[in-house]
Design an enzyme around this catalytic site. Structure first.
Site, PDB file in Angstrom:
ATOM      1  N   ARG A 102       0.878  -1.179   0.000  1.00 52.28           N
ATOM      2  CA  ARG A 102       0.000   0.000   0.000  1.00 52.28           C
ATOM      3  C   ARG A 102       0.911   1.223   0.000  1.00 52.28           C
ATOM      4  O   ARG A 102       1.722   1.404   0.912  1.00 52.28           O
ATOM      5  CB  ARG A 102      -0.902  -0.002   1.226  1.00 52.28           C
ATOM      6  CG  ARG A 102      -1.547   1.354   1.488  1.00 52.28           C
ATOM      7  CD  ARG A 102      -2.661   1.307   2.492  1.00 52.28           C
ATOM      8  NE  ARG A 102      -3.819   0.602   1.962  1.00 52.28           N
ATOM      9  CZ  ARG A 102      -5.040   0.680   2.487  1.00 52.28           C
ATOM     10  NH1 ARG A 102      -5.261   1.422   3.561  1.00 52.28           N
ATOM     11  NH2 ARG A 102      -6.052   0.015   1.959  1.00 52.28           N
ATOM     12  N   HIS A 129      -7.393   0.727  -6.386  1.00 52.36           N
ATOM     13  CA  HIS A 129      -7.603  -0.142  -5.217  1.00 52.36           C
ATOM     14  C   HIS A 129      -8.267  -1.434  -5.702  1.00 52.36           C
ATOM     15  O   HIS A 129      -9.433  -1.711  -5.411  1.00 52.36           O
ATOM     16  CB  HIS A 129      -8.476   0.580  -4.199  1.00 52.36           C
ATOM     17  CG  HIS A 129      -8.385   0.016  -2.806  1.00 52.36           C
ATOM     18  ND1 HIS A 129      -7.603  -1.075  -2.479  1.00 52.36           N
ATOM     19  CD2 HIS A 129      -8.990   0.408  -1.638  1.00 52.36           C
ATOM     20  CE1 HIS A 129      -7.737  -1.343  -1.195  1.00 52.36           C
ATOM     21  NE2 HIS A 129      -8.558  -0.468  -0.662  1.00 52.36           N
ATOM     22  N   GLN A 132     -10.023  -3.994  -3.167  1.00 54.92           N
ATOM     23  CA  GLN A 132     -11.316  -3.516  -2.671  1.00 54.92           C
ATOM     24  C   GLN A 132     -12.411  -3.783  -3.702  1.00 54.92           C
ATOM     25  O   GLN A 132     -13.498  -4.266  -3.363  1.00 54.92           O
ATOM     26  CB  GLN A 132     -11.232  -2.012  -2.370  1.00 54.92           C
ATOM     27  CG  GLN A 132     -12.541  -1.404  -1.918  1.00 54.92           C
ATOM     28  CD  GLN A 132     -12.980  -1.892  -0.544  1.00 54.92           C
ATOM     29  OE1 GLN A 132     -12.208  -1.853   0.386  1.00 54.92           O
ATOM     30  NE2 GLN A 132     -14.219  -2.343  -0.424  1.00 54.92           N
ATOM     31  N   ASP A 219     -17.076   7.272  -1.366  1.00 56.68           N
ATOM     32  CA  ASP A 219     -15.785   7.188  -0.671  1.00 56.68           C
ATOM     33  C   ASP A 219     -15.520   8.566  -0.077  1.00 56.68           C
ATOM     34  O   ASP A 219     -16.176   9.551  -0.438  1.00 56.68           O
ATOM     35  CB  ASP A 219     -14.704   6.791  -1.701  1.00 56.68           C
ATOM     36  CG  ASP A 219     -13.313   6.617  -1.098  1.00 56.68           C
ATOM     37  OD1 ASP A 219     -13.197   6.470   0.137  1.00 56.68           O
ATOM     38  OD2 ASP A 219     -12.331   6.627  -1.872  1.00 56.68           O
ATOM     39  N   CYS A 259     -16.239   1.716   0.696  1.00 53.71           N
ATOM     40  CA  CYS A 259     -15.017   0.949   0.964  1.00 53.71           C
ATOM     41  C   CYS A 259     -14.589   1.051   2.426  1.00 53.71           C
ATOM     42  O   CYS A 259     -13.889   0.177   2.931  1.00 53.71           O
ATOM     43  CB  CYS A 259     -13.898   1.415   0.046  1.00 53.71           C
ATOM     44  SG  CYS A 259     -13.571   3.184   0.136  1.00 53.71           S
ATOM     45  N   ARG A 287     -13.558  -8.580   1.782  1.00 56.34           N
ATOM     46  CA  ARG A 287     -12.137  -8.299   1.524  1.00 56.34           C
ATOM     47  C   ARG A 287     -11.312  -9.547   1.840  1.00 56.34           C
ATOM     48  O   ARG A 287     -10.394  -9.900   1.113  1.00 56.34           O
ATOM     49  CB  ARG A 287     -11.647  -7.126   2.387  1.00 56.34           C
ATOM     50  CG  ARG A 287     -12.227  -5.762   2.060  1.00 56.34           C
ATOM     51  CD  ARG A 287     -11.784  -5.266   0.705  1.00 56.34           C
ATOM     52  NE  ARG A 287     -10.334  -5.227   0.555  1.00 56.34           N
ATOM     53  CZ  ARG A 287      -9.532  -4.254   0.997  1.00 56.34           C
ATOM     54  NH1 ARG A 287     -10.047  -3.195   1.590  1.00 56.34           N
ATOM     55  NH2 ARG A 287      -8.223  -4.294   0.809  1.00 56.34           N
TER      56      ARG A 287
END
Ligand code: CP
Ligand code: NVA
Length: 300
Positions: A102, A129, A132, A219, A259, A287
């Protein structure tokens, strides 16, 4: 599939194969069926940004698969003191079976893949991402019974989440609409690719984007690394909120996904969030299953 750097690198079939395996692993886990498919394997997990879901689900996931995860923070790694990524990639490739990273720049993830010899998994960059969105597609498919022909509407910042949702949604046969301020559109390469697919719209008009949507998604207004822009972004995004009025434009019974982490009262009202918390928490759980599927595909 050698890496998971971004969904644009995967075919529609590869995405569906991951979703199918994720469903199977979820079923097996729920029924106590052990699946030590990665016995003795080691995943390195480099985090240049904070994380709750990605960190815990990868670490638990590799353990459930019979392997082990090493949490590597830039404070502990020499990469945090400037050791070049090409050296880090070549060295870590000699110890580990895969790396999940990340970080900020997508280029860093691409460089790890270029210089290393083991699979690299993007656990979020400023650009994408993918992990996700695999969990998101899994969650939508679980609830709706399929993906093809459904309309997915993203409301908010044209950021990493929007970029990956556009690509993942369209590759799975969904119609994707994005409502965002014109200064905060998704990345130009994603916009150009999506426009060429023909099932994509991007507008400042929220009711238009949400009209007839089967799934609404949002988001945070300011992502990790954009803390300095928070005040300006609050201004720019103040009307880009999933609330009762946006819900009334969508299909009755539409799903709401996020998310997480959520800033309730900003991109989503507490009321809508709580009314859809069962879906959002299932999405967070997924996830784990989706990432286990990615690790099995890449590391077995
Ligand atoms: N959605 C997500 O990636 O959460 P974390 O930042 O907690 O990992
Ligand atoms: N856009 C958010 C997503 C967090 C999972 C961020 O980059 O901070």
């Amino acid at each position: 599939m050698k890496h998971l750097l971004k969904l644009g690198d995967l075919s529609s079939q590869e995405i569906l194969d991951i979703l199918n395996l994720a469903d199977q692993l979820k079923y097996e886990q729920k029924h106590g069926i052990k699946h030590h498919l990665l016995e003795g394997k080691t995943l390195g997990m480099i985090f240049q940004k904070a994380s709750t879901r990605t960190r815990v689900s990868f670490e638990v996931g590799i353990y459930q698969l019979g392997g082990i995860g090493l949490f590597l923070s830039p404070r502990d790694l020499q990469i945090g003191r400037g050791e070049p990524v090409e050296d880090t990639a070549r060295v870590l490739s000699r110890y580990l079976d895969a790396i999940m990273i990340r970080t900020f720049a997508q280029q860093e993830v691409e460089d790890l893949a270029k210089y290393g010899t083991i699979p690299i998994i993007n656990g979020l960059t400023d650009y994408a991402h993918p992990c996700q969105v695999l969990a998101d597609l899994m969650t939508i498919r679980e609830k709706m019974g399929g993906l093809k022909g459904l309309k997915l509407c993203f409301v908010g910042d044209g950021n990493n989440m929007a970029n990956s949702l556009i690509v993942g949604g369209i590759k799975c046969g969904m119609e994707v609409s994005v409502a965002c301020p014109s200064a905060y559109q998704p990345d130009p390469d994603i916009m150009a690719w999506a426009a060429a697919q023909g099932s994509f719209t991007c507008t400042e008009n929220i009711p238009e984007a949400a009209a007839g949507a089967d799934v609404l998604y949002t988001d945070v207004w300011a992502s990790m690394g954009q803390e300095d822009e928070a005040a300006a972004r609050r201004q720019a995004f103040q009307s880009y909120q999933i609330n009762d009025s946006v819900m009334s434009a969508a299909k009755p019974g539409a799903m709401v996904l996020h998310c997480l982490p959520a800033h309730k009262g900003e991109e989503i009202t507490s009321k809508v969030f709580e009314e859809h918390a069962h879906e959002i928490m299932e999405e967070a759980e997924n996830r784990l299953h989706a990432q286990k599927a990615v690790m099995v595909k890449l590391m077995q």
